[in-house]
Motif scaffolding. Structure first.
Motif, PDB file in Angstrom:
ATOM      1  N   GLU A 394     -13.635 -10.900   3.061  1.00  8.29           N
ATOM      2  CA  GLU A 394     -12.338 -10.218   3.096  1.00  8.29           C
ATOM      3  C   GLU A 394     -11.593 -10.521   4.388  1.00  8.29           C
ATOM      4  O   GLU A 394     -10.365 -10.622   4.412  1.00  8.29           O
ATOM      5  CB  GLU A 394     -12.505  -8.707   2.912  1.00  8.29           C
ATOM      6  N   CYS A 398      -8.110 -12.443   4.687  1.00  7.64           N
ATOM      7  CA  CYS A 398      -7.025 -11.767   5.427  1.00  7.64           C
ATOM      8  C   CYS A 398      -6.493 -12.647   6.548  1.00  7.64           C
ATOM      9  O   CYS A 398      -5.295 -12.643   6.824  1.00  7.64           O
ATOM     10  CB  CYS A 398      -7.549 -10.444   5.988  1.00  7.64           C
ATOM     11  N   ILE A 423       3.280  -9.766   0.661  1.00  4.41           N
ATOM     12  CA  ILE A 423       2.109  -9.180   1.323  1.00  4.41           C
ATOM     13  C   ILE A 423       1.300  -8.300   0.381  1.00  4.41           C
ATOM     14  O   ILE A 423       0.078  -8.491   0.238  1.00  4.41           O
ATOM     15  CB  ILE A 423       2.549  -8.423   2.588  1.00  4.41           C
ATOM     16  N   CYS A 427      -2.493  -9.114  -0.854  1.00  2.00           N
ATOM     17  CA  CYS A 427      -3.559  -8.167  -0.504  1.00  2.00           C
ATOM     18  C   CYS A 427      -4.407  -7.821  -1.724  1.00  2.00           C
ATOM     19  O   CYS A 427      -5.644  -7.729  -1.639  1.00  2.00           O
ATOM     20  CB  CYS A 427      -2.961  -6.892   0.099  1.00  2.00           C
ATOM     21  N   VAL A 432      -8.543  -8.018  -0.062  1.00  2.00           N
ATOM     22  CA  VAL A 432      -8.829  -7.860   1.372  1.00  2.00           C
ATOM     23  C   VAL A 432      -8.941  -6.393   1.790  1.00  2.00           C
ATOM     24  O   VAL A 432      -9.282  -6.118   2.947  1.00  2.00           O
ATOM     25  CB  VAL A 432      -7.737  -8.547   2.218  1.00  2.00           C
ATOM     26  N   ILE A 433      -8.677  -5.456   0.900  1.00  2.00           N
ATOM     27  CA  ILE A 433      -8.689  -4.042   1.269  1.00  2.00           C
ATOM     28  C   ILE A 433     -10.109  -3.488   1.113  1.00  2.00           C
ATOM     29  O   ILE A 433     -10.754  -3.676   0.068  1.00  2.00           O
ATOM     30  CB  ILE A 433      -7.705  -3.237   0.394  1.00  2.00           C
ATOM     31  N   ILE A 452      -2.243  -0.097  -0.782  1.00  2.00           N
ATOM     32  CA  ILE A 452      -1.297  -0.946  -0.064  1.00  2.00           C
ATOM     33  C   ILE A 452       0.141  -0.496  -0.285  1.00  2.00           C
ATOM     34  O   ILE A 452       0.989  -0.561   0.617  1.00  2.00           O
ATOM     35  CB  ILE A 452      -1.485  -2.431  -0.450  1.00  2.00           C
ATOM     36  N   LEU A 692       1.166  -5.148   6.127  1.00  2.00           N
ATOM     37  CA  LEU A 692       0.334  -6.169   6.761  1.00  2.00           C
ATOM     38  C   LEU A 692      -0.584  -5.545   7.809  1.00  2.00           C
ATOM     39  O   LEU A 692      -1.781  -5.882   7.905  1.00  2.00           O
ATOM     40  CB  LEU A 692       1.219  -7.234   7.402  1.00  2.00           C
ATOM     41  N   ALA A 695      -3.419  -3.817   6.068  1.00  2.00           N
ATOM     42  CA  ALA A 695      -4.363  -4.765   5.476  1.00  2.00           C
ATOM     43  C   ALA A 695      -5.262  -5.397   6.544  1.00  2.00           C
ATOM     44  O   ALA A 695      -6.480  -5.518   6.370  1.00  2.00           O
ATOM     45  CB  ALA A 695      -3.609  -5.843   4.710  1.00  2.00           C
ATOM     46  N   SER A 699      -9.281  -4.607   6.515  1.00  2.00           N
ATOM     47  CA  SER A 699     -10.254  -5.684   6.278  1.00  2.00           C
ATOM     48  C   SER A 699     -11.245  -5.841   7.418  1.00  2.00           C
ATOM     49  O   SER A 699     -12.273  -6.523   7.263  1.00  2.00           O
ATOM     50  CB  SER A 699      -9.516  -7.010   6.066  1.00  2.00           C
TER      51      SER A 699
END
Length: 835
Positions: A394, A398, A423, A427, A432-433, A452, A692, A695, A699
């Motif tokens: 992740e 990211c 974005i 994500c 990536v979360i 997000i 962003l 995120a 990550s």
């Protein structure tokens, strides 16, 4: 809307050359202004053309010419229309008598139930022969013309034109209901023919009445519009040259002229009333109120159909000019050939490319450097997805997304707000979360989407909307201009004082209405001064440069002055109050402004041979709306300043921002159009930056990068880290957008400060210094909106006042001086506040 444009919008197209020459009179005013204020010395080239004469006498002569032109045209047009009205009334009387005579010849069972009395008298000399002389124009909607003569009345409209000859078949058959009625009234062919003639004559009379009513109303509008033109141009003359000519000239010449006298206007109203009565007699069966409504409807339709082309072209030109002044189009510069073709929507320029399978036309950007940049960035993004740099997948994804988005923002290969919208998409797609609590696990797409998008709409966005609302209300009520002109009027005519006054006004305006709108406002206020300075004057360069640099400094003076400040507030924990913000930035801003002022005085030396035209304040009284706007604005700012004390009540400054939105939009001071005109691209950009940051933090990438940087700065004290990061942010923000630099770097700065091996970390201090340096980046013409506005400012000859070399030679030292102030005075104040 400017009055010169209002004349074009509202003028009768065929009479356009007979209206007051408002733009030409304004040019004379500016020439007289230059003649009054510009020194008689110097070379012959720089001396004004109008010299050694009383400005009042010159301007009165120009006004007299316009007044004579308007009065002569009005007299001719009035006489022509009144003669047509008199002839029409005679024809109407003859029509009524013939209609009554034909009704008497019918059998008693077929006569009409009621006939209007003849009020106009019998005049065989002016019989219906004149109908064919005036004529009518064929219409696509003849049914509407005829049904007005039946018992069921409906609105209609027709235009007069010379069309001689008998009535057309359409006139005879437009309304089946009326045709059936006519056939029931006649038992012989002669009776039917006679009824048809009478019916067609009534249609022509109705059309003539409508046409004359419209023409009379246009003549009335002609008088009113020109009188307003005289009043406005005299008011502008008095304001610019500080005279008192308006009241005297209006009372002595304009109000007594034939075209504007009360007796003339009363006679015109009487003739308009005659047309209403005539329409009521022939169409609405004596109902004058219904006749008035019908005629007003015809007048509105006339305006729409007769002037639709003129209005559309003018409005299209206005929109294109406004769009050109605000910035570039989505995909590049607008193609001038498209503008000349009169298209409302200018398409991006295109080019033709050859391929093995044929020729194709595509937008220029697809085959230019922009496309190359975009393809390169995408290639880097794909490579980073697969090159193992980070251990956690992740974090690897990211990192690729962070570099991809940063490159798109830096190069502006696609619009900034479009990049922001990518974005949340990336994500979720790249997964990536992670969960917020250990053990950290990657969230599925559904949970990541909710996370997000919740990060994109926060109280910070509401704070930004509240700032835009205050700015719009202050601008619409013209309070910002009143304050600015009042301050500048006290500056006098000394060049150094005028320069510093303009810089302070620009900084203050940036603090209240954003540093995007502030330079536009200030440049408009100093326009009279720029007009009267010699071509190439150093004072012109100094004041324009001063306003641009001061607007950049003003971008740091309040939390709502620029988007990067809002981003910084969203990062700092706890967020600073307005009182703390002012305590730090006001001294920093004032000292920086004074240093820049000295730099401009030394480098430009604007005082040599310069005569300044004083700026006069607005003397109009504050209206109720202005008092209301000022009260709500001051109250909102006071609540923001005391937000820490009021946290149990409001919870966050974003909730307080709802107050001005409701109070201004709720009562109608701001409208739906004002709301639509908010800079939504900036809001989307800020929302993307917040997403962003969330995120990168979620990550774990931010912690990893901050830890690596912490190792590099290990052993450095807080002040050393402050200097390093402040310098780094200043350099980066010089080349990319201030807001983008803040969104990329400030979260990293916060984590570095949080993880420093000190007894007391100071992440808020580093973020505060960093956001101040974002606003201090002003070395290039592209470094921020104020600089871009200033570099495009042109003189009357179309030459730019400033060149790139002016920004480099003054902007670079200004940025360095501001950096020194932030890391000395600003650092001390931040430590005092406990950051």
């Amino acid at each position: 809307m400017k009055f010169s444009h209002s004349i074009q919008f509202n003028a009768v197209p065929d009479w356009s050359s007979h209206y007051i020459a408002y733009s030409n009179l304004k040019k004379i005013i500016y020439q007289l202004e230059k003649a009054v204020h510009q020194s008689a010395g110097g070379d012959a080239e720089s001396r004004p053309l109008i010299q050694n004469d009383d400005p009042d006498a010159i301007f009165i002569r120009a006004l007299d010419v316009e007044l004579e032109k308007i009065t002569s045209f009005y007299s001719v047009k009035e006489r022509e229309l009144f003669e047509e009205v008199d002839q029409l009334l005679r024809d109407l009387g003859s029509f009524e008598e013939e209609q009554a005579g034909s009704d008497e010849t019918l059998p008693p069972t077929t006569r009409t139930s009621s006939q209007p009395n003849n009020k106009y008298g019998r005049n065989r000399a002016g019989s219906l022969q004149s109908v064919s002389e005036d004529g009518v124009e064929d219409s696509d909607d003849e049914g509407d013309e005829t049904t007005g003569l039946t018992r069921k009345r409906r609105n209609s409209f027709g235009r007069r034109r010379s069309v001689p000859g008998p009535p057309t078949a359409t006139d005879m058959t437009a309304s089946t209901e009326l045709t059936r009625s006519v056939r029931r009234q006649s038992t012989t062919y002669d009776d039917y023919a006679e009824q048809a003639v009478m019916f067609s004559s009534g249609i022509m009379l109705k059309r003539r009445i409508i046409g004359l009513f419209v023409s009379l109303c246009e003549l009335k509008s002609y008088s009113q519009l020109n009188r307003t033109g005289f009043r406005k141009v005299l008011k502008k003359y008095d304001k610019i040259l500080d005279r008192q000519l308006q009241r005297k000239y209006m009372a002595s010449f304009v109000d007594t002229a034939y075209a504007f006298s009360p007796d003339t206007l009363q006679r015109l109203e009487e003739y308009i009333a005659k047309m209403e009565e005539a329409y009521a007699t022939i169409v609405t069966n004596g109902d004058v109120e219904l006749a008035k409504r019908d005629l007003r409807s015809h007048l509105r339709e006339h305006v729409v159909w007769e002037r639709n082309t003129v209005w559309r072209e003018m409005i299209g030109m206005e929109r294109r000019a406004e769009a050109a002044s605000l910035g570039r189009t989505l995909l590049g510069a607008t193609d001038p050939t498209r503008l000349l073709q009169g298209d409302d929507e200018a398409l991006p320029p295109t080019t033709e490319i050859k391929t093995p399978i044929g020729r194709f036309t595509c937008p220029t950007w697809l085959v230019g450097s922009t496309m190359f940049s975009l393809l390169t960035i995408i290639a880097i993004f794909i490579a980073l997805l697969y090159i193992p740099i980070m251990q956690a997948p992740e974090q690897q994804n990211c990192l690729a997304m962070l570099i991809f988005v940063s490159l798109l923002w830096a190069t502006e290969a696609i619009p900034l707000f479009v990049t922001s919208l990518l974005i949340p998409f990336l994500c979720v797609l790249l997964n990536v979360i992670r969960s917020e609590d250990p053990p950290y696990v990657r969230l599925d797409s559904s949970a990541a989407t909710k996370y997000i998008f919740s990060a994109m709409w926060t109280p910070v966005i509401m704070l930004l909307l509240g700032g835009f609302t205050l700015a719009a209300a202050l601008s619409k009520s013209r309070i910002d201009k009143r304050i600015a002109t009042f301050v500048l009027s006290k500056a006098g005519t000394k060049p150094s004082t005028v320069l510093v006054a303009n810089m302070l006004v620009a900084a203050f305006a940036s603090m209240l209405i954003s540093n995007v709108a502030a330079p536009v406002l200030c440049f408009g206020i100093i326009e009279p001064m720029l007009r009267n300075l010699p071509a190439g004057s150093d004072m012109s360069k100094a004041v324009i440069m001063g306003i641009a640099l001061a607007s950049n400094i003003g971008g740091m003076l309040s939390p709502i002055a620029s988007p990067q400040n809002v981003v910084a507030i969203s990062i700092m924990k706890p967020a600073p109050t307005w009182g703390q913000w002012f305590y730090i930035v006001i001294p920093v801003g004032i000292i920086s402004l004074l240093l820049i002022w000295v730099l401009l005085l030394v480098t430009f030396q604007p005082g040599k041979g310069t005569v300044i035209v004083p700026i006069r304040p607005v003397h109009d009284r504050f209206t109720g709306v202005q008092w209301y706007v000022a009260t709500v604005t001051i109250g909102t700012i006071a609540l923001w300043c005391a937000s820490s004390k009021l946290e149990p009540v409001f919870g966050d400054m974003g909730v307080i921002a709802i107050i001005p939105i409701v109070l201004f939009f709720g009562v109608g001071i701001l409208t739906k159009e004002d709301f639509n005109n908010f800079p939504w691209t900036i809001i989307i950009l800020a929302a993307g930056g917040l997403a962003l940051g969330k995120a990168v933090r979620s990550s774990g990438l931010l912690d990893t990068i901050a830890g690596e940087i912490g190792v590099q700065v290990k052993g450095m004290g807080l002040y050393g880290v402050l200097v390093v990061f402040s310098s780094l942010i200043l350099v980066i923000a010089t080349f990319i957008s201030h807001t983008v630099a803040a969104m990329i770097l400030l979260p990293l700065v916060y984590d570095v400060g949080l993880n420093m091996e000190t007894d007391e970390p100071h992440p808020n201090l580093l973020v505060m210094a960093g956001v101040l340096m974002c606003s201090s980046a002003m070395a290039l013409p592209t470094s921020g909106f104020p600089n871009m506005t200033a570099i495009m400012k042109e003189d009357p000859a179309g030459q730019r006042y400033l060149q790139v070399k002016h920004f480099i030679s003054r902007g670079v030292p200004s940025s360095i001086m501001t950096l020194l102030v932030v890391i000395t005075v600003g650092y001390g104040l931040m430590r005092v506040t406990g950051m």
